[in-house]
Design a protein around this motif. Structure first.
Motif, PDB file in Angstrom:
ATOM      1  N   GLN A   1       0.841  -1.098   0.018  1.00 57.69           N
ATOM      2  CA  GLN A   1       0.000  -0.003  -0.076  1.00 57.69           C
ATOM      3  C   GLN A   1       0.773   1.343  -0.085  1.00 57.69           C
ATOM      4  OE1 GLN A   1      -2.580   0.436   3.386  1.00 57.69           O
ATOM      5  NE2 GLN A   1      -3.732   1.897   2.337  1.00 57.69           N
ATOM      6  N   SER A   2       2.087   1.497   0.760  1.00 57.22           N
ATOM      7  CA  SER A   2       2.859   2.496   1.004  1.00 57.22           C
ATOM      8  C   SER A   2       3.502   2.435  -0.383  1.00 57.22           C
ATOM      9  CB  SER A   2       3.615   2.499   2.083  1.00 57.22           C
ATOM     10  OG  SER A   2       4.682   1.484   1.988  1.00 57.22           O
ATOM     11  N   SER A   3       3.970   1.552  -1.115  1.00 57.32           N
ATOM     12  CA  SER A   3       4.862   1.758  -2.091  1.00 57.32           C
ATOM     13  C   SER A   3       4.030   2.010  -3.440  1.00 57.32           C
ATOM     14  CB  SER A   3       5.620   0.517  -2.451  1.00 57.32           C
ATOM     15  OG  SER A   3       4.881  -0.714  -2.671  1.00 57.32           O
ATOM     16  N   SER A   4       2.726   1.560  -3.476  1.00 59.03           N
ATOM     17  CA  SER A   4       1.884   2.038  -4.461  1.00 59.03           C
ATOM     18  C   SER A   4       1.360   3.040  -4.229  1.00 59.03           C
ATOM     19  CB  SER A   4       0.831   0.822  -4.852  1.00 59.03           C
ATOM     20  OG  SER A   4       0.050   0.667  -3.914  1.00 59.03           O
ATOM     21  N   ALA A   5       1.399   3.903  -3.238  1.00 53.80           N
ATOM     22  CA  ALA A   5       0.658   4.957  -3.143  1.00 53.80           C
ATOM     23  C   ALA A   5       1.348   6.382  -3.857  1.00 53.80           C
ATOM     24  CB  ALA A   5       0.488   5.340  -1.399  1.00 53.80           C
ATOM     25  N   GLY A   6       2.825   5.981  -3.752  1.00 54.30           N
ATOM     26  CA  GLY A   6       3.415   7.234  -4.286  1.00 54.30           C
ATOM     27  C   GLY A   6       3.640   8.497  -3.627  1.00 54.30           C
ATOM     28  N   THR A   7       3.846   9.616  -4.021  1.00 54.63           N
ATOM     29  CA  THR A   7       3.877  10.822  -3.385  1.00 54.63           C
ATOM     30  C   THR A   7       3.127  11.938  -4.402  1.00 54.63           C
ATOM     31  OG1 THR A   7       5.917  11.349  -4.091  1.00 54.63           O
ATOM     32  CG2 THR A   7       5.972  10.235  -1.934  1.00 54.63           C
ATOM     33  N   PHE A   8       2.864  12.991  -3.625  1.00 58.36           N
ATOM     34  CA  PHE A   8       2.343  14.127  -4.228  1.00 58.36           C
ATOM     35  C   PHE A   8       3.392  15.219  -4.127  1.00 58.36           C
ATOM     36  CE2 PHE A   8      -0.168  17.936  -5.499  1.00 58.36           C
ATOM     37  CZ  PHE A   8      -1.107  17.349  -6.239  1.00 58.36           C
ATOM     38  N   SER A   9       4.250  15.486  -5.255  1.00 57.54           N
ATOM     39  CA  SER A   9       5.319  16.540  -5.052  1.00 57.54           C
ATOM     40  C   SER A   9       4.818  17.986  -5.358  1.00 57.54           C
ATOM     41  CB  SER A   9       6.402  16.027  -5.957  1.00 57.54           C
ATOM     42  OG  SER A   9       7.439  17.288  -6.062  1.00 57.54           O
ATOM     43  N   LEU A  10       5.320  18.623  -4.196  1.00 59.33           N
ATOM     44  CA  LEU A  10       4.906  20.250  -4.432  1.00 59.33           C
ATOM     45  C   LEU A  10       6.420  20.874  -4.339  1.00 59.33           C
ATOM     46  CD1 LEU A  10       1.831  20.846  -2.030  1.00 59.33           C
ATOM     47  CD2 LEU A  10       2.030  20.972  -4.271  1.00 59.33           C
ATOM     48  N   GLU A  11       6.615  21.646  -5.284  1.00 63.13           N
ATOM     49  CA  GLU A  11       7.766  22.338  -5.376  1.00 63.13           C
ATOM     50  C   GLU A  11       7.593  23.941  -5.434  1.00 63.13           C
ATOM     51  OE1 GLU A  11      11.252  21.619  -8.438  1.00 63.13           O
ATOM     52  OE2 GLU A  11      10.330  23.167  -9.071  1.00 63.13           O
ATOM     53  N   LEU A  12       8.105  24.370  -4.417  1.00 62.10           N
ATOM     54  CA  LEU A  12       8.073  25.935  -4.535  1.00 62.10           C
ATOM     55  C   LEU A  12       9.286  26.559  -5.442  1.00 62.10           C
ATOM     56  CD1 LEU A  12       7.344  28.800  -3.253  1.00 62.10           C
ATOM     57  CD2 LEU A  12       8.781  28.259  -1.435  1.00 62.10           C
ATOM     58  N   ASN A  13       8.751  26.750  -6.590  1.00 64.76           N
ATOM     59  CA  ASN A  13       9.520  26.966  -7.687  1.00 64.76           C
ATOM     60  C   ASN A  13      10.035  28.441  -7.931  1.00 64.76           C
ATOM     61  OD1 ASN A  13       9.663  27.597 -10.906  1.00 64.76           O
ATOM     62  ND2 ASN A  13      10.294  25.364 -10.453  1.00 64.76           N
ATOM     63  N   ARG A  14       9.059  29.445  -7.590  1.00 63.33           N
ATOM     64  CA  ARG A  14       9.458  30.863  -8.004  1.00 63.33           C
ATOM     65  C   ARG A  14       8.560  31.710  -7.075  1.00 63.33           C
ATOM     66  NH1 ARG A  14      11.138  32.661 -13.206  1.00 63.33           N
ATOM     67  NH2 ARG A  14      10.442  34.782 -12.504  1.00 63.33           N
ATOM     68  N   LEU A  15       9.201  32.903  -6.462  1.00 60.01           N
ATOM     69  CA  LEU A  15       8.549  33.931  -5.710  1.00 60.01           C
ATOM     70  C   LEU A  15       8.714  35.180  -6.549  1.00 60.01           C
ATOM     71  CD1 LEU A  15       9.703  33.279  -2.202  1.00 60.01           C
ATOM     72  CD2 LEU A  15       7.433  32.684  -2.958  1.00 60.01           C
ATOM     73  N   ASP A  16       7.708  35.864  -7.219  1.00 55.42           N
ATOM     74  CA  ASP A  16       7.809  36.990  -7.935  1.00 55.42           C
ATOM     75  C   ASP A  16       7.035  38.079  -7.483  1.00 55.42           C
ATOM     76  OD1 ASP A  16       9.344  35.572 -10.233  1.00 55.42           O
ATOM     77  OD2 ASP A  16       7.636  34.613 -10.475  1.00 55.42           O
ATOM     78  N   ALA A  17       7.739  39.316  -7.493  1.00 56.47           N
ATOM     79  CA  ALA A  17       7.172  40.604  -7.056  1.00 56.47           C
ATOM     80  C   ALA A  17       6.012  40.863  -8.118  1.00 56.47           C
ATOM     81  CB  ALA A  17       7.968  41.390  -6.635  1.00 56.47           C
ATOM     82  N   VAL A  18       4.792  41.042  -7.647  1.00 53.08           N
ATOM     83  CA  VAL A  18       3.822  41.654  -8.625  1.00 53.08           C
ATOM     84  C   VAL A  18       3.102  42.784  -7.724  1.00 53.08           C
ATOM     85  CG1 VAL A  18       1.553  41.208  -9.964  1.00 53.08           C
ATOM     86  CG2 VAL A  18       3.624  39.344  -9.572  1.00 53.08           C
ATOM     87  N   ALA A  19       3.547  43.868  -8.183  1.00 50.27           N
ATOM     88  CA  ALA A  19       2.848  45.274  -7.340  1.00 50.27           C
ATOM     89  C   ALA A  19       3.452  44.999  -5.920  1.00 50.27           C
ATOM     90  CB  ALA A  19       1.353  45.387  -7.619  1.00 50.27           C
ATOM     91  N   ASP A  20       2.403  44.985  -5.055  1.00 53.88           N
ATOM     92  CA  ASP A  20       2.378  45.071  -3.727  1.00 53.88           C
ATOM     93  C   ASP A  20       2.451  43.640  -2.939  1.00 53.88           C
ATOM     94  OD1 ASP A  20       3.107  47.882  -3.209  1.00 53.88           O
ATOM     95  OD2 ASP A  20       0.934  48.155  -2.865  1.00 53.88           O
ATOM     96  N   ASP A  21       2.380  42.666  -3.769  1.00 51.78           N
ATOM     97  CA  ASP A  21       1.906  41.210  -3.739  1.00 51.78           C
ATOM     98  C   ASP A  21       3.206  40.352  -4.124  1.00 51.78           C
ATOM     99  OD1 ASP A  21      -0.575  42.045  -3.103  1.00 51.78           O
ATOM    100  OD2 ASP A  21      -1.333  41.393  -4.993  1.00 51.78           O
ATOM    101  N   CYS A  22       3.162  39.083  -3.427  1.00 55.25           N
ATOM    102  CA  CYS A  22       4.223  38.078  -3.779  1.00 55.25           C
ATOM    103  C   CYS A  22       3.577  37.000  -4.406  1.00 55.25           C
ATOM    104  CB  CYS A  22       5.012  37.660  -2.650  1.00 55.25           C
ATOM    105  SG  CYS A  22       6.460  36.486  -3.117  1.00 55.25           S
TER     106      CYS A  22
END
Length: 150
Positions: free
Chosen positions: A31-52
């Motif tokens: 069960q654990s080996s067939s489940a696999g993973t859900f990979s989340l990569e924080l790839n970029r942080l970009d300034a857009v006006a006053d936001d990120c």
């Protein structure tokens, strides 16, 4: 003579014990080996006006399609102080697919992001995966200076 008589019995018992343990543990390992993973990569942080603007690369390495996956993310500054908490929709995502998703951290400059934490899973709907197991499947990583973890 006693050892030579008992040796075959000991070997048989050892074999039976090993077979029993392998049979009992087999489904859990499968069960654990067939489940696999859900990979989340924080790839970029970009300034857009006053936001990120945050760019995530999501790779569903499981055999299940996610109809919904909503994450509770907490943003810390460089000193470790919580600056923002947001709910982010990471789903839907088909099995074996990779997608890019973006969201904005309103009113927060990118240089104010010292760390991003997956605090919890707010919603998880996936074929054959219990909702309480979703957080364990998520594997965060970062390509930027700010760490991304859970």
């Amino acid at each position: 003579m006693t050892d030579s008589v008992h040796a075959p019995v000991r070997r048989s018992l050892a074999f039976l014990l090993a077979a029993t343990l392998a049979t009992a543990a087999g489904p859990a390992f499968a069960q654990s080996s067939s489940a696999g993973t859900f990979s989340l990569e924080l790839n970029r942080l970009d300034a857009v006006a006053d936001d990120c603007r945050v760019t995530l690369v999501e790779k569903n390495g499981t055999q299940s399609a996610f109809a919904a996956l909503k994450l509770d993310l907490v943003v810390f500054d460089a000193a470790g102080i919580v600056t923002k908490r947001v709910g982010v929709d990471a789903g839907p995502l088909k099995a074996g697919r990779t997608v890019v998703k973006t969201f904005d951290l309103k009113g927060l400059a990118c240089d104010g992001v010292g760390r991003l934490l997956i605090n919890d899973v707010l919603a998880c709907e996936a074929e054959g995966i219990a909702a309480d197991a979703c957080l364990d499947l998520v594997e965060p990583r970062s390509r930027v200076a700010a760490p991304f973890d859970k």
